[in-house]
Design a protein around this motif. Structure first.
Motif, PDB file in Angstrom:
ATOM      1  N   ARG A 209       0.831  -1.211   0.000  1.00  0.00           N
ATOM      2  CA  ARG A 209       0.000   0.000   0.000  1.00  0.00           C
ATOM      3  C   ARG A 209       0.860   1.253   0.000  1.00  0.00           C
ATOM      4  NH1 ARG A 209      -3.259  -3.082   3.569  1.00  0.00           N
ATOM      5  NH2 ARG A 209      -2.302  -2.151   5.414  1.00  0.00           N
ATOM      6  N   ASP A 210       1.882   1.263   0.839  1.00  0.00           N
ATOM      7  CA  ASP A 210       2.735   2.448   0.926  1.00  0.00           C
ATOM      8  C   ASP A 210       3.474   2.703  -0.389  1.00  0.00           C
ATOM      9  OD1 ASP A 210       1.920   2.777   3.526  1.00  0.00           O
ATOM     10  OD2 ASP A 210       3.785   2.052   4.429  1.00  0.00           O
ATOM     11  N   LEU A 211       3.949   1.645  -1.009  1.00  0.00           N
ATOM     12  CA  LEU A 211       4.631   1.812  -2.296  1.00  0.00           C
ATOM     13  C   LEU A 211       3.680   2.348  -3.355  1.00  0.00           C
ATOM     14  CD1 LEU A 211       6.758  -1.460  -2.282  1.00  0.00           C
ATOM     15  CD2 LEU A 211       7.682   0.877  -2.308  1.00  0.00           C
ATOM     16  N   ALA A 212       2.461   1.815  -3.383  1.00  0.00           N
ATOM     17  CA  ALA A 212       1.473   2.309  -4.344  1.00  0.00           C
ATOM     18  C   ALA A 212       1.184   3.784  -4.112  1.00  0.00           C
ATOM     19  CB  ALA A 212       0.189   1.494  -4.247  1.00  0.00           C
ATOM     20  N   ALA A 213       1.027   4.167  -2.848  1.00  0.00           N
ATOM     21  CA  ALA A 213       0.758   5.570  -2.536  1.00  0.00           C
ATOM     22  C   ALA A 213       1.914   6.460  -2.984  1.00  0.00           C
ATOM     23  CB  ALA A 213       0.510   5.738  -1.043  1.00  0.00           C
ATOM     24  N   GLU A 214       3.147   5.992  -2.812  1.00  0.00           N
ATOM     25  CA  GLU A 214       4.287   6.807  -3.206  1.00  0.00           C
ATOM     26  C   GLU A 214       4.395   6.932  -4.722  1.00  0.00           C
ATOM     27  OE1 GLU A 214       7.851   5.674  -1.162  1.00  0.00           O
ATOM     28  OE2 GLU A 214       6.988   6.095   0.812  1.00  0.00           O
ATOM     29  N   VAL A 215       4.050   5.874  -5.434  1.00  0.00           N
ATOM     30  CA  VAL A 215       4.025   5.968  -6.896  1.00  0.00           C
ATOM     31  C   VAL A 215       3.010   7.026  -7.333  1.00  0.00           C
ATOM     32  CG1 VAL A 215       3.353   4.746  -9.008  1.00  0.00           C
ATOM     33  CG2 VAL A 215       4.859   3.634  -7.353  1.00  0.00           C
ATOM     34  N   VAL A 216       1.822   6.987  -6.737  1.00  0.00           N
ATOM     35  CA  VAL A 216       0.788   7.971  -7.069  1.00  0.00           C
ATOM     36  C   VAL A 216       1.269   9.383  -6.747  1.00  0.00           C
ATOM     37  CG1 VAL A 216      -1.528   8.793  -6.468  1.00  0.00           C
ATOM     38  CG2 VAL A 216      -1.131   6.355  -6.844  1.00  0.00           C
ATOM     39  N   VAL A 217       1.902   9.536  -5.590  1.00  0.00           N
ATOM     40  CA  VAL A 217       2.373  10.858  -5.174  1.00  0.00           C
ATOM     41  C   VAL A 217       3.451  11.390  -6.111  1.00  0.00           C
ATOM     42  CG1 VAL A 217       3.656  12.096  -3.385  1.00  0.00           C
ATOM     43  CG2 VAL A 217       1.733  10.628  -2.756  1.00  0.00           C
ATOM     44  N   PHE A 218       4.472  10.593  -6.386  1.00  0.00           N
ATOM     45  CA  PHE A 218       5.553  11.062  -7.253  1.00  0.00           C
ATOM     46  C   PHE A 218       5.016  11.450  -8.629  1.00  0.00           C
ATOM     47  CE2 PHE A 218       8.652   8.428  -4.583  1.00  0.00           C
ATOM     48  CZ  PHE A 218       9.180   9.544  -3.958  1.00  0.00           C
ATOM     49  N   ASP A 219       4.127  10.628  -9.163  1.00  0.00           N
ATOM     50  CA  ASP A 219       3.558  10.917 -10.473  1.00  0.00           C
ATOM     51  C   ASP A 219       2.774  12.231 -10.441  1.00  0.00           C
ATOM     52  OD1 ASP A 219       3.212  10.206 -13.167  1.00  0.00           O
ATOM     53  OD2 ASP A 219       1.286   9.240 -12.770  1.00  0.00           O
ATOM     54  N   ASN A 220       1.993  12.420  -9.391  1.00  0.00           N
ATOM     55  CA  ASN A 220       1.194  13.634  -9.280  1.00  0.00           C
ATOM     56  C   ASN A 220       2.050  14.868  -9.056  1.00  0.00           C
ATOM     57  OD1 ASN A 220      -0.510  15.531  -7.126  1.00  0.00           O
ATOM     58  ND2 ASN A 220      -1.686  14.835  -8.905  1.00  0.00           N
ATOM     59  N   GLU A 221       3.136  14.727  -8.310  1.00  0.00           N
ATOM     60  CA  GLU A 221       4.010  15.876  -8.071  1.00  0.00           C
ATOM     61  C   GLU A 221       4.608  16.396  -9.375  1.00  0.00           C
ATOM     62  OE1 GLU A 221       4.794  17.062  -4.337  1.00  0.00           O
ATOM     63  OE2 GLU A 221       2.805  16.402  -4.982  1.00  0.00           O
ATOM     64  N   ILE A 222       4.907  15.493 -10.300  1.00  0.00           N
ATOM     65  CA  ILE A 222       5.430  15.910 -11.603  1.00  0.00           C
ATOM     66  C   ILE A 222       4.335  16.597 -12.414  1.00  0.00           C
ATOM     67  CG2 ILE A 222       6.380  15.080 -13.793  1.00  0.00           C
ATOM     68  CD1 ILE A 222       7.632  12.753 -12.120  1.00  0.00           C
ATOM     69  N   ILE A 223       3.154  15.970 -12.458  1.00  0.00           N
ATOM     70  CA  ILE A 223       2.048  16.517 -13.253  1.00  0.00           C
ATOM     71  C   ILE A 223       1.593  17.876 -12.727  1.00  0.00           C
ATOM     72  CG2 ILE A 223      -0.401  16.179 -13.792  1.00  0.00           C
ATOM     73  CD1 ILE A 223       1.326  14.512 -15.552  1.00  0.00           C
ATOM     74  N   SER A 224       1.521  18.021 -11.402  1.00  0.00           N
ATOM     75  CA  SER A 224       0.976  19.237 -10.790  1.00  0.00           C
ATOM     76  C   SER A 224       2.026  20.299 -10.522  1.00  0.00           C
ATOM     77  CB  SER A 224       0.270  18.882  -9.472  1.00  0.00           C
ATOM     78  OG  SER A 224       1.193  18.352  -8.536  1.00  0.00           O
TER      79      SER A 224
END
Length: 327
Positions: A209-224
């Motif tokens: 779960r934590d790894l999935a959340a970090e993937v989502v976060v890193f991806d969003n930080e680039i997009i946003s």
């Protein structure tokens, strides 16, 4: 938004076949609670393409279950918008809103019945519908996920007013405020299963779960990145850039590499799922639930967020924050 960034999320794109039907009614729920008080608010909400996001997070969902998932997305983003203005930089004002929503999880029924606050009453409805058919242990776990999500917004409001946090501290908070954990909980409710307690509470599934959340976060930080920089918000790309004194392109590349590293780690753990289930002596139903959780929830929350961000206007310069808040 930054263009031409290749992120490493090697899972198939999936989406519910019922998204078109659900999209036609997705404004009804937020309208019914006064969450979209103007035509401009409705226009912005439509721009977000939240039915598409919910359909990607829950690709097997149809009918009322998909509607519930879309309503969760609507609430998430309307709530998140409350922190784009003064509340997002005033921990005391953030605390007031968080405490009002937390009261729903605490079972303060009189407040829920009498409240005229749009965000609180809509969350009470969402929380009640989410718990239908689920066990008490699931409800306790899901409530904890929501509490951590909500409390994270107070921390972020505090962090915006002082010295920006470091990478590790900021990532820990962003894991929570990403909403990934409540989304994964709802995946069980929508899918009609529950992950057995010995499995869901294990360090193994917590790591996934934590790894999935970090993937989502890193991806969003680039997009946003460009939107958050314009708003003066904290962003992991900017944090890395300041910490290492590197260029913007170098910082984006570094965060992209961190995303790839998390994805590879998750894939390595995923290969251990059969041994994990066997080690817990899970029966056939329990093993099936764990596999559904990994392939229809954890995987899809990563890939779904990535695919949705490519077509949503939420992170473009055209999506400006509203000046007013609901509470």
């Amino acid at each position: 938004m930054p263009q031409g960034i290749r992120t490493h999320i090697p899972f198939p794109s999936r989406i519910s076949p019922d998204v078109s039907r659900a999209s036609e009614r997705h404004l009804a729920w937020p309208r019914s609670f006064g969450l979209l008080p103007t035509l401009e608010a409705e226009r912005r909400h439509i721009q977000g393409r939240y039915p598409d996001l919910a359909g990607r997070f829950h690709p097997t969902a149809r009918g009322a279950e998909l509607d519930l998932a879309i309503d969760q997305m609507s609430w998430f983003f309307i709530f998140d918008d409350q922190f784009d203005g003064k509340r997002g930089r005033h921990p005391g004002h953030a605390r007031e809103l968080i405490d009002a929503v937390l009261a729903v999880l605490g079972g303060t029924r009189d407040l829920v019945r009498t409240s005229t606050t749009e965000l609180v009453s809509s969350f009470a409805d969402l929380w009640a519908r989410s718990r239908v058919g689920m066990s008490d242990s699931w409800s306790v776990r899901a409530a904890d996920s929501w509490r951590r999500y909500l409390e994270g917004h107070v921390v972020e409001a505090r962090d915006r007013t002082g010295v920006p946090p470091g990478m590790d501290e900021q990532l820990a908070v962003r894991r929570e405020t990403s909403g990934v954990y409540p989304i994964l909980d709802l995946a069980e409710r929508i899918g009609g299963y529950e992950v057995p307690e010995p499995a869901v509470d294990s360090p193994f599934l917590r790591a996934l779960r934590d790894l999935a959340a970090e993937v989502v976060v890193f991806d969003n930080e680039i997009i946003s990145l460009e939107k958050e920089e314009a708003l003066g918000d904290n962003n992991l790309v900017l944090t890395y850039e300041r910490a290492h004194g590197c260029s913007r392109s170098e910082s984006i590349s570094a965060v992209t590499a961190l995303l790839a590293q998390r994805t590879e780690h998750l894939l390595a753990l995923e290969a251990e799922l059969p041994d994990f289930c066997a080690g817990l002596a899970l029966d056939r139903a329990g093993t099936k639930a764990v596999h559904r959780y990994q392939y229809d929830a954890i995987r899809t929350v990563m890939r779904g967020a990535h695919d949705w961000q490519q077509g949503s206007d939420r992170y473009s310069s055209a999506y400006l924050p509203l000046s007013a808040t609901l509470l």
